[in-house]
Design a protein around this motif. Sequence first.
Motif, mmCIF file in Angstrom:
data_model
loop_
_atom_site.group_PDB
_atom_site.id
_atom_site.type_symbol
_atom_site.label_atom_id
_atom_site.label_comp_id
_atom_site.label_asym_id
_atom_site.label_seq_id
_atom_site.Cartn_x
_atom_site.Cartn_y
_atom_site.Cartn_z
ATOM 1 N N THR A 158 48.173 37.083 46.944
ATOM 2 C CA THR A 158 47.906 37.346 48.361
ATOM 3 C C THR A 158 47.747 36.072 49.187
ATOM 4 O O THR A 158 47.595 36.145 50.406
ATOM 5 N N CYS A 171 44.758 36.258 44.169
ATOM 6 C CA CYS A 171 45.235 37.632 43.945
ATOM 7 C C CYS A 171 44.071 38.512 44.365
ATOM 8 O O CYS A 171 43.183 38.798 43.542
ATOM 9 N N GLY A 172 44.008 38.887 45.632
ATOM 10 C CA GLY A 172 42.832 39.598 46.144
ATOM 11 C C GLY A 172 41.615 38.700 45.980
ATOM 12 O O GLY A 172 41.623 37.549 46.423
ATOM 13 N N ASP A 173 40.575 39.209 45.288
ATOM 14 C CA ASP A 173 39.337 38.431 45.101
ATOM 15 C C ASP A 173 39.429 37.422 43.965
ATOM 16 O O ASP A 173 38.558 36.568 43.817
#
Length: 456
Positions: A158, A171-173
């Motif tokens: 992301t 990748c996200g969090d």
Amino acid sequence: MTESAVAVFDRLYRAGVPERPVVLFDRACVVGGSIAGLLAARVLADHAREVVIVERDQTEPAAQPRTGVPQDRHGHVLLPGGLSQIERWLPGIAAEAEALGGYLAGPDQQVVYHDGREQALASGEAAMLLGTRPFLEARIRSRVLALPNVSTVSGQATGLAYDVGVSGVRCGDELVSAAFVVDAMGRASKLSAWLEKDGYERPRMRRVQTGINYVTALFERAESSWEQEIACVLERFTAQSMPFELTVAHLSVIEDDQWLVMLMAYGDHPAAKSIESFRSTCAELPPVFAKAAGGAVTRGIQTYHQADSRRRDFTGLSRFPARLVAMGDAVASFNPIYGQGLSSAAFHAACLSEYLVGEPDLEVPAAGFFALQEVVVDAAWAISAGGDAARQDLITGAEVPEDVRRQRWAMSQIIKATLVDKTVAAAFAAVTRMQAHPATLRTPEMLERALAANQR
Ligand SMILES: Cc1cc2nc3c(=O)[nH]c(=O)nc-3n(C[C@H](O)[C@H](O)[C@H](O)COP(=O)(O)OP(=O)(O)OC[C@H]3O[C@@H](n4cnc5c(N)ncnc54)[C@H](O)[C@@H]3O)c2cc1C
């Protein structure tokens, strides 16, 4: 003296694997685990203690179509130029693919027609690897993931994290920290948007309208004699020659004793309607098409539309992070009728290797890598986007500058001469098979030879 594009291309084509690669990173991360990403990982495995590939798609079971690569239902030949590059990184892969049902088609099993006329045979080191795209990709994946220091993380990248240069992939969090990152997210890569959001310069995007429609079906292949002799056929039509604008027809042997038959048009064409209309179109082509499409259907019609060829220019950017490169379709995605995408990704891997072997300054942007890669992108772009631009100008009747008009005329003479002259055909084939730079065709000697052949 600056090295010519022809010489750079030739050097990349002939390079070997690094003899004593220096480890430069603890961890490198590749975003996108398709052809470009896997080949990037193979190169990085020589220079990083660990390589992590982030891929959003499930890649098991192997050799199945997947959502992240919607084009994988259509014909994917691996041109000789790309095959020799991939063999360099993954020795023995062609033989391994053959043992599993892929097909290594020698020059005598490849037939090319222009407007229904067969091209003079060009020999040379010209084996192509044939198989479905998921099959070819699975062969590369299994070899790369067998390397002890390469692993995958399943997830959607992301964004990026930064330190001196890029320091990881979000990748996200989650954060995958890495000292070097490769964008291999394909033609819809989000890298430009991420860079812009983070205060860097967005690479300029160039597009050439194509509007192509692919229609593909698979058929059973029997053990008859004609089917032992021919493995790959390509028919190209010029703009005026087919009333319904069919531009390319292709058939090739693929795994599990099947034929893949693919028809391509600019705009709509009737072959997409039903298997009967697909077969009627095949009946208007050289007889092998109707023969191949006459077998039992093993997978019905699949369609694919692509609006444009596109490239992102990474050279000359003034604000770009260090430790970051992009490869494959994320940089340039061409009109697929020229079959250059897989081979281009393989050449980009050669560029990455040359860049890393040179032990570059990693505190500054990877300008050296992007300069090498530009030579490869320019070469493929000249063929595909050049052809599409010429077609657009013909249709719209646009004014064309004199030098461009002369270049196009010269190329039309060379293509015409490939039907009758083996030397011109061999030189042209080396370029279209990505074994030589297109400028090798733009010499006065080549044009003279083509003109003489066309007058005979
Ligand atoms: C109809 C058609 C026919 C073609 N035929 C040929 C041919 O005959 N020969 C040839 O050489 N080329 C051909 N090509 C071109 C070829 O398909 C591409 O050049 C090739 O797939 C490029 O590989 P890539 O790894 O750069 O990108 P892709 O194969 O598109 O892969 C991108 C990968 O990135 C992943 N990804 C994307 N975003 C993220 C994210 N945010 N996080 C994690 N993962 C992500 C995707 O899931 C995917 O796995 C054809 C193309 C088309 C459209």
